[in-house]
Scaffold this motif. Structure first.
Motif, mmCIF file in Angstrom:
data_model
loop_
_atom_site.group_PDB
_atom_site.id
_atom_site.type_symbol
_atom_site.label_atom_id
_atom_site.label_comp_id
_atom_site.label_asym_id
_atom_site.label_seq_id
_atom_site.Cartn_x
_atom_site.Cartn_y
_atom_site.Cartn_z
ATOM 1 N N GLU A 88 -3.326 -7.875 -2.814
ATOM 2 C CA GLU A 88 -3.378 -6.694 -3.672
ATOM 3 C C GLU A 88 -2.813 -7.174 -4.897
ATOM 4 N N GLU A 89 -3.393 -6.719 -5.983
ATOM 5 C CA GLU A 89 -2.720 -7.134 -7.439
ATOM 6 C C GLU A 89 -2.308 -5.686 -8.217
ATOM 7 N N GLY A 90 -1.358 -5.805 -8.946
ATOM 8 C CA GLY A 90 -1.002 -4.858 -9.765
ATOM 9 C C GLY A 90 -1.027 -5.541 -11.326
ATOM 10 N N CYS A 91 -0.750 -4.740 -12.438
ATOM 11 C CA CYS A 91 -0.802 -5.062 -13.760
ATOM 12 C C CYS A 91 0.372 -4.077 -14.388
ATOM 13 N N TYR A 98 -2.293 -0.500 -7.664
ATOM 14 C CA TYR A 98 -2.299 -1.691 -6.842
ATOM 15 C C TYR A 98 -3.845 -1.685 -6.038
ATOM 16 N N GLU A 99 -4.632 -2.655 -6.474
ATOM 17 C CA GLU A 99 -5.839 -2.923 -5.702
ATOM 18 C C GLU A 99 -6.049 -4.145 -5.268
#
Ligand code: NI
Length: 167
Positions: A88-91, A98-99
């Protein structure tokens, strides 16, 4: 050094396409140092120049626990990518979101450092995902745009609520 202002989604400037760096001079080194400081202060594990409203192909990344392994990628190019990641990544441009996005598990990247020295890097896991995420920023793409329209609507609503709260 100075910390820079990070653009927040859905700022239209996040959709600008970055141009390659052609001159490796002192101002590039200063920008890279400021981007690194901004990433560490946030704190985050990656930052693309696009996110600080500079539309040049520059990325800084550090996925180490000790925050002592800065990687600078100027004009990065993916030479090979394999596998499917499930991280999962965030930005930093979408705090708190988070997706899972479809990414390669491993990538081989060619880039220059801030001095203009070319190198190749093989990355896997979190580093690989982080590099792919930041390279998308340089193309004017934000990771949530790969999700369904419904999910994107929910995310925009959540971010708008966050903004109202902080105002
Ligand atoms: Ni990002």
């Amino acid at each position: 050094m100075a910390t820079l202002n990070i653009l927040r989604y859905p700022d239209a400037r996040l959709h600008k396409v970055a141009a390659p760096v052609t001159v490796f001079d002192e101002s590039l080194k200063k920008l890279v140092a400021d981007m690194a400081e901004t990433m560490y202060a946030a704190p985050g594990i990656g930052l693309a120049a696009t996110q600080v409203d500079v539309h040049k192909q520059i990325i800084v990344v550090d996925v180490s626990d000790r925050r002592d392994s800065l990687i600078v990628l100027v004009n990065p190019e993916i030479l090979e990518s394999t596998g499917v990641s499930d991280i999962e990544e965030g930005c930093l441009s979408l705090p708190g979101i988070y997706e899972l996005v479809e990414r390669a598990e491993r990538v081989k990247v060619r880039a220059f450092d801030q001095n203009g020295t070319a190198f190749t890097l093989e990355a896997q896991g979190l580093l690989s995902v982080c590099i792919q995420h930041e390279m998308d920023h340089l193309k004017g793409k934000v990771f949530v745009e790969q999700l369904s329209q419904l999910k994107q609507q929910r995310i925009r609503a959540r971010l708008a609520k966050q903004l109202r709260k902080s105002a």
